[in-house]
Design an enzyme around this catalytic site. Sequence first.
Site, PDB file in Angstrom:
ATOM      1  N   GLY A  98       0.835  -1.443   0.065  1.00 52.47           N
ATOM      2  CA  GLY A  98      -0.009  -0.085   0.017  1.00 52.47           C
ATOM      3  C   GLY A  98       0.823   1.275  -0.046  1.00 52.47           C
ATOM      4  O   GLY A  98       0.534   2.219   0.589  1.00 52.47           O
ATOM      5  N   ALA A 106       4.473  -7.270  -7.929  1.00 59.40           N
ATOM      6  CA  ALA A 106       5.605  -7.941  -7.596  1.00 59.40           C
ATOM      7  C   ALA A 106       5.347  -9.274  -7.280  1.00 59.40           C
ATOM      8  O   ALA A 106       6.134 -10.291  -7.768  1.00 59.40           O
ATOM      9  CB  ALA A 106       6.288  -7.082  -6.842  1.00 59.40           C
ATOM     10  N   ASP A 147       1.631  -1.132 -13.714  1.00 57.84           N
ATOM     11  CA  ASP A 147       2.483  -1.826 -12.708  1.00 57.84           C
ATOM     12  C   ASP A 147       2.734  -3.218 -12.952  1.00 57.84           C
ATOM     13  O   ASP A 147       4.287  -3.568 -13.089  1.00 57.84           O
ATOM     14  CB  ASP A 147       1.560  -2.254 -11.307  1.00 57.84           C
ATOM     15  CG  ASP A 147       1.556  -0.825 -10.503  1.00 57.84           C
ATOM     16  OD1 ASP A 147       1.956   0.195 -11.005  1.00 57.84           O
ATOM     17  OD2 ASP A 147       1.390  -1.237  -9.163  1.00 57.84           O
TER      18      ASP A 147
END
Length: 320
Positions: A98, A106, A147
């Site tokens: 967070g 990841a 991401d």
Amino acid sequence: MTSASACGKVILFGEHAVVYGRPAIAVPVSQVRAEAVVEPLPDAGDILLEAPDLGRNCWLSEAGADDAIAHLVRLTLKELGISAHGLRITVRSGLPIGRGMGSGAAVSTAIVRALSRHFGAGWPAEKVSALVFEAEKLYHGTPSGIDNTVIAFEAPVYFIKGQPPALLSIGAPLPLLIADTGIFSSTREVVGAVREAHARAPERYEGLFDAIGELVNTARQKLHADDLPALGRLMDENHRLLQEIGVSCPELDALVHAAKGAGALGAKLSGAGRGGNMIALVTPERAAVVEQALRTAGAVRVIFTQVSSPSAEQSRYAVA
Ligand code: PMV
């Protein structure tokens, strides 16, 4: 036993606007990593998912439909074309959760890599990224995909939602400090708040997103030209626009102010905002002074990283 790891990331320019189709630039942070280990669990008719850092330990068959890790493991096995059982998958992560460093992506990337290697597949980055994106949807609701892309490629990316990623070449290594406010930030909630604000004032928000998109395209050129002072100014401007969007907070602003006061070339929040991390562009000579100023201003953790160009091996992907 097969293990694999995946890096963290920060967004250099363009968060939030990227959800609305504008470009963004993200870079890997290689020294903080998530790791997944796949090993046989003889005689088990199921797959054991273990995440000791999260206090998690459950059988795949018992995990709910909203469990992102379980969903990812099922998808990956389906893609591998095997109905595996008798396995233990253990996940560990050095990435704070967070904080805008991509901890979810990841962990997912490490799992997909470990499973694909375990079963002899060794998938390329774009395939890993596509699978991780499916888990990201469960974590974040409407992720842009930035991401999973930057983490699966582990290279700087120029990213536009829905388009193939372009890996960015960088003139010289980019020295960055990443400072953590210590405040948990839910990407799903902050993205949701921006969506509501955009619905209330669409013209204003479209204007802010356009300004960010233009800034990202200028930053791409400056990165290529290794023009650090210009990049610093663009980071300052990006932070100001993110404040207008409503995703900064007093703690992030204090860290940005402290970094600038100590001689950073530029500073901005990074990721969803309202907590999490900020980044500061520094010269190697100023790095220690800026790091100290960030700690004095309340940073709970500061990471120094140098972002480099994609490796020769990665150059088969479009380099922007
Ligand atoms: O997960 P974070 O905190 O790095 O935020 C991701 C960046 C956003 O643009 C806010 C959301 C997205 O999906 O791109």
